[in-house]
Motif scaffolding. Structure first.
Motif, PDB file in Angstrom:
ATOM      1  N   PHE A 228      62.680  73.073  91.513  1.00 27.56           N
ATOM      2  CA  PHE A 228      61.453  72.413  91.973  1.00 27.56           C
ATOM      3  C   PHE A 228      61.782  71.116  92.718  1.00 27.56           C
ATOM      4  CE2 PHE A 228      57.609  69.836  91.504  1.00 27.56           C
ATOM      5  CZ  PHE A 228      56.605  70.752  91.760  1.00 27.56           C
ATOM      6  N   TYR A 229      62.849  70.448  92.274  1.00 30.89           N
ATOM      7  CA  TYR A 229      63.236  69.183  92.889  1.00 30.89           C
ATOM      8  C   TYR A 229      64.364  69.372  93.915  1.00 30.89           C
ATOM      9  CZ  TYR A 229      60.413  66.546  89.545  1.00 30.89           C
ATOM     10  OH  TYR A 229      59.375  66.023  88.840  1.00 30.89           O
ATOM     11  N   GLU A 230      64.614  70.606  94.343  1.00 22.78           N
ATOM     12  CA  GLU A 230      65.790  70.919  95.166  1.00 22.78           C
ATOM     13  C   GLU A 230      65.464  70.961  96.665  1.00 22.78           C
ATOM     14  OE1 GLU A 230      69.272  71.417  94.536  1.00 22.78           O
ATOM     15  OE2 GLU A 230      68.879  71.092  96.653  1.00 22.78           O
ATOM     16  N   PRO A 231      65.968  70.005  97.458  1.00 25.66           N
ATOM     17  CA  PRO A 231      65.703  70.028  98.905  1.00 25.66           C
ATOM     18  C   PRO A 231      66.378  71.184  99.638  1.00 25.66           C
ATOM     19  CG  PRO A 231      66.842  67.981  98.236  1.00 25.66           C
ATOM     20  CD  PRO A 231      66.701  68.810  97.023  1.00 25.66           C
ATOM     21  N   MET A 232      67.381  71.833  99.000  1.00 28.32           N
ATOM     22  CA  MET A 232      68.002  72.998  99.669  1.00 28.32           C
ATOM     23  C   MET A 232      67.005  74.140  99.894  1.00 28.32           C
ATOM     24  SD  MET A 232      71.915  73.700  98.513  1.00 28.32           S
ATOM     25  CE  MET A 232      71.581  74.234  96.859  1.00 28.32           C
ATOM     26  N   LEU A 233      65.855  74.054  99.254  1.00 30.59           N
ATOM     27  CA  LEU A 233      64.843  75.087  99.483  1.00 30.59           C
ATOM     28  C   LEU A 233      64.312  75.036 100.914  1.00 30.59           C
ATOM     29  CD1 LEU A 233      65.036  75.642  96.467  1.00 30.59           C
ATOM     30  CD2 LEU A 233      62.553  75.603  96.333  1.00 30.59           C
ATOM     31  N   SER A 234      64.549  73.909 101.596  1.00 34.12           N
ATOM     32  CA  SER A 234      64.074  73.808 102.975  1.00 34.12           C
ATOM     33  C   SER A 234      65.250  73.990 103.933  1.00 34.12           C
ATOM     34  CB  SER A 234      63.428  72.445 103.224  1.00 34.12           C
ATOM     35  OG  SER A 234      64.406  71.418 103.144  1.00 34.12           O
ATOM     36  N   LYS A 235      64.924  74.399 105.136  1.00 35.57           N
ATOM     37  CA  LYS A 235      65.927  74.699 106.159  1.00 35.57           C
ATOM     38  C   LYS A 235      66.839  73.495 106.395  1.00 35.57           C
ATOM     39  CE  LYS A 235      66.835  77.194 110.140  1.00 35.57           C
ATOM     40  NZ  LYS A 235      67.143  78.553 109.748  1.00 35.57           N
ATOM     41  N   SER A 236      66.236  72.294 106.470  1.00 31.32           N
ATOM     42  CA  SER A 236      67.008  71.096 106.800  1.00 31.32           C
ATOM     43  C   SER A 236      67.519  70.370 105.550  1.00 31.32           C
ATOM     44  CB  SER A 236      66.135  70.157 107.630  1.00 31.32           C
ATOM     45  OG  SER A 236      64.915  69.928 106.951  1.00 31.32           O
TER      46      SER A 236
ATOM     47  N   GLU B 241      56.322  73.587 106.631  1.00 32.05           N
ATOM     48  CA  GLU B 241      56.618  73.107 105.283  1.00 32.05           C
ATOM     49  C   GLU B 241      58.131  73.087 105.080  1.00 32.05           C
ATOM     50  OE1 GLU B 241      53.838  74.457 102.230  1.00 32.05           O
ATOM     51  OE2 GLU B 241      52.482  75.095 103.819  1.00 32.05           O
ATOM     52  N   MET B 242      58.727  74.187 104.609  1.00 31.62           N
ATOM     53  CA  MET B 242      60.173  74.177 104.397  1.00 31.62           C
ATOM     54  C   MET B 242      60.955  74.935 105.473  1.00 31.62           C
ATOM     55  SD  MET B 242      60.024  74.604 100.333  1.00 31.62           S
ATOM     56  CE  MET B 242      60.241  73.225  99.215  1.00 31.62           C
ATOM     57  N   GLY B 243      60.268  75.773 106.231  1.00 30.89           N
ATOM     58  CA  GLY B 243      60.859  76.420 107.397  1.00 30.89           C
ATOM     59  C   GLY B 243      62.094  77.268 107.136  1.00 30.89           C
ATOM     60  N   SER B 244      62.208  77.793 105.915  1.00 37.19           N
ATOM     61  CA  SER B 244      63.399  78.576 105.579  1.00 37.19           C
ATOM     62  C   SER B 244      62.978  80.016 105.253  1.00 37.19           C
ATOM     63  CB  SER B 244      64.089  77.918 104.378  1.00 37.19           C
ATOM     64  OG  SER B 244      65.295  78.567 104.081  1.00 37.19           O
ATOM     65  N   THR B 245      63.856  80.764 104.583  1.00 35.08           N
ATOM     66  CA  THR B 245      63.502  82.086 104.070  1.00 35.08           C
ATOM     67  C   THR B 245      64.081  82.180 102.663  1.00 35.08           C
ATOM     68  OG1 THR B 245      65.561  83.114 104.795  1.00 35.08           O
ATOM     69  CG2 THR B 245      63.711  83.179 106.344  1.00 35.08           C
ATOM     70  N   ILE B 246      63.556  83.072 101.871  1.00 35.69           N
ATOM     71  CA  ILE B 246      64.072  83.229 100.511  1.00 35.69           C
ATOM     72  C   ILE B 246      65.536  83.694 100.569  1.00 35.69           C
ATOM     73  CG2 ILE B 246      63.053  85.557 100.230  1.00 35.69           C
ATOM     74  CD1 ILE B 246      63.454  83.018  97.369  1.00 35.69           C
ATOM     75  N   ASN B 247      65.876  84.469 101.603  1.00 40.04           N
ATOM     76  CA  ASN B 247      67.267  84.925 101.736  1.00 40.04           C
ATOM     77  C   ASN B 247      68.218  83.759 101.948  1.00 40.04           C
ATOM     78  OD1 ASN B 247      65.280  86.910 102.619  1.00 40.04           O
ATOM     79  ND2 ASN B 247      67.035  88.268 102.761  1.00 40.04           N
ATOM     80  N   GLU B 248      67.791  82.824 102.829  1.00 39.65           N
ATOM     81  CA  GLU B 248      68.609  81.652 103.121  1.00 39.65           C
ATOM     82  C   GLU B 248      68.765  80.781 101.863  1.00 39.65           C
ATOM     83  OE1 GLU B 248      68.224  79.800 107.323  1.00 39.65           O
ATOM     84  OE2 GLU B 248      67.163  78.453 105.970  1.00 39.65           O
ATOM     85  N   VAL B 249      67.655  80.643 101.118  1.00 37.08           N
ATOM     86  CA  VAL B 249      67.679  79.841  99.890  1.00 37.08           C
ATOM     87  C   VAL B 249      68.656  80.456  98.881  1.00 37.08           C
ATOM     88  CG1 VAL B 249      66.304  79.187  97.864  1.00 37.08           C
ATOM     89  CG2 VAL B 249      65.348  78.904 100.161  1.00 37.08           C
ATOM     90  N   VAL B 250      68.543  81.769  98.685  1.00 34.02           N
ATOM     91  CA  VAL B 250      69.407  82.458  97.717  1.00 34.02           C
ATOM     92  C   VAL B 250      70.876  82.319  98.123  1.00 34.02           C
ATOM     93  CG1 VAL B 250      70.016  84.787  96.922  1.00 34.02           C
ATOM     94  CG2 VAL B 250      67.639  84.023  96.834  1.00 34.02           C
TER      95      VAL B 250
END
Lengths: 195, 332
Positions: free
Chosen positions: B53-61, B130-139
């Motif tokens: 929840f507190y992890e900025p890696m969830l976003s693209k940047s 918002e976070m501009g990423s994908t769940i694949n990138e996050v994983v």
């Protein structure tokens, strides 16, 4: 399959009947709730099983069923897509994991069938993400095929037949539950056969 | 054999107590709607979820975490921001909702487009503003991180992150965000009593507001058009965006009023900064339309004194223990 050729992604070019040509980039879809029937009575039901068939992954194209020895059947039934209960059941793993690229993010729901590629004339990219589990846009299809075979059923999806139902000049992008997604899903259901 | 049985019994009692401490249904609350059997809470899974929840890696940047728009001290919303901003200072189109009592919610987002708490995080992760990423990138990022491989191992006995266990861990943490210790709750449990002004505000609230903001969750979980004039820039049609049904035009999810003191500004687009502005809307600002909530057809009649009393009551919904709960803060 496209006519008599197996579909190969990216480079292979396929000829539509109206003279246009088409290339595929992505082709994947869900098969679920497989049943074998003898004279319309289910003799084998595989519950809570979901298979993502992905043309990019040959191993995904073989499904192994394990019915009791010696049962007879003359029909196979399955769903093309994901049922509504599964659609509202939260995060799931395996072929249903959202990293498989078959789950909408901005609005909950599985994509039942995904076909992306390029059409040459008129030149455009197309993206068909067919899905939707809620009335009036429920696009899940129930498919029934009769068979005389007992092992190694070869089920064919004829994309030529499906592409005939698509007006590539008008329909390029379907990315949400809608009337067109339902209509095309129904057309798609007619493109399965047993070889 | 008897010894074995006793050991087993102790084990079950222990498991029961542990589970209870992670999630207890407050005595004045109904049963939750979230299916805990599909995602049973454990300490290590909650910790993983809290860390995520507190992890900025969830976003693209690697700059925006869930907490960026859902901070604990504001009851997990983004105070002072009518519309929240995501990566590269992009501005979204809606006010980030406060997060609490999520186990009792059937639908998520202002338009209810998300049908299960597990799937909620996919929307902000993927949204370009918002976070501009994908769940694949996050994983992929999580699997490359020594820290997360350890956290996943402790939570699931397997150090590999998948979409499923990442999302379920985030749900675990969000499910623990239960707010039920406000003055209102203590009054209901007969531990405290309202002042005369709060008591009068409560009566007025029950008469004028509670058919939508229903106790004890202070929402009935429905979608309503509360008569806000449409913002001509945002042109937000609300629930109709999710259902394509014209009957849902301009309807938004009825938000809970718990912790409303902490979670300003108000409404789906954060157009009101103060509670007095909200009440003035209900008495003087209702725009008639086909989909207007029937309760608002005649508007709401309140005198200035009555508005002050209602606000005094609304402030009894503040739950300090919730907002400052150390278990909800950044995991050190």
């Amino acid at each position: 399959m496209f006519k008599d050729s197996p579909v190969i992604l990216h480079d292979s070019v396929y000829q539509l009947d109206n003279g246009n040509t088409i290339k595929f980039k992505t082709l994947k879809f869900y098969i679920s709730n497989i049943q074998l029937l003898q004279n319309d009575v289910a003799v084998f039901i595989e519950q809570n099983s979901f298979y993502l068939i992905d043309v990019a992954d040959t191993s995904s194209q073989n499904i192994f069923l394990n019915p009791k020895q010696g049962i007879s059947f003359n029909k196979i039934k399955f769903n093309l897509g994901i049922d509504s209960t599964t659609n509202v059941s939260g995060a799931m793993g395996g072929d249903l994991d959202p990293t498989k690229g078959m789950y909408w993010t901005w609005q909950s729901g599985y994509i039942n069938f995904k076909m992306e590629g390029t059409c040459t004339t008129p030149k455009n990219d197309f993206e068909f993400h067919l899905g939707g589990y809620q009335y009036p846009f429920n696009s899940l299809q129930k498919i029934e095929l009769t068979t005389s075979l007992k092992t190694n059923l070869k089920i064919i999806l004829d994309l030529n037949k499906f592409c005939k139902a698509v007006n590539f000049a008008k329909q390029k992008h379907i990315m949400s539950p809608c009337v067109d997604a339902v209509t095309l899903s129904q057309q798609l259901a007619n493109c399965f056969s047993i070889k | 054999m008897r010894k074995y049985a006793i050991v087993l019994l102790c084990f079950f009692l222990f498991a029961f107590v542990i589970n209870e401490s992670h999630f207890t249904v407050p005595e004045n609350f109904p049963q939750p709607v979230y299916d805990f059997s599909k995602n049973p809470l454990t300490e290590n899974k909650i910790l993983l979820g809290r860390t995520l929840f507190y992890e900025p890696m969830l976003s693209k940047s690697n700059t925006i975490s869930c907490e960026s728009c859902h901070s604990p001290f504001s009851a997990f919303t983004h105070i002072d921001h009518a519309l929240s901003h995501g990566i590269h200072d992009s501005i979204g189109t809606r006010n980030s909702p406060a997060l609490m009592n999520l186990a009792w919610q059937n639908f998520f987002m202002w338009d209810g487009a998300v049908n299960n708490l597990d799937m909620q995080a996919l929307a902000p992760i993927s949204h370009p503003a918002e976070m501009g990423s994908t769940i694949n990138e996050v994983v992929e990022k999580l699997n490359a991180s020594e820290k997360y491989r350890k956290l996943f191992y402790n939570a699931y006995g397997d150090n590999t992150a998948t979409g499923e266990n990442t999302l379920k861990a985030i749900s675990q943490f969000m499910l623990t965000l239960v707010s039920a210790n406000s003055k209102y709750d203590k009054v209901m449990r007969k531990e405290l009593s309202f002042t005369d002004q709060e008591a009068n505000g409560y009566l007025l609230f029950k008469k004028n507001c509670s058919s939508c903001h229903t106790e004890p969750l202070f929402t009935n979980g429905n979608f309503k058009n509360n008569g806000l004039p449409i913002d001509l820039v945002l042109k937000d049609i609300g629930r109709m965006k999710a259902t394509s049904n014209p009957n849902d035009s301009l309807k938004f999810k009825v938000p809970s009023l718990r912790n409303i003191e902490y979670s300003y500004p108000y409404m789906h687009d954060g157009r009101f900064k103060k509670l007095s502005e909200v009440l003035n809307h209900y008495t003087n600002g209702i725009q008639p339309s086909n989909t207007l909530a029937t309760q608002l057809n005649q508007g709401i009649q309140l005198s200035s004194n009555e508005k002050v009393d209602i606000i005094a009551f609304l402030l009894t919904l503040s739950d300090k223990e919730f907002v400052f709960n150390p278990k909800f803060q950044y995991p050190k």
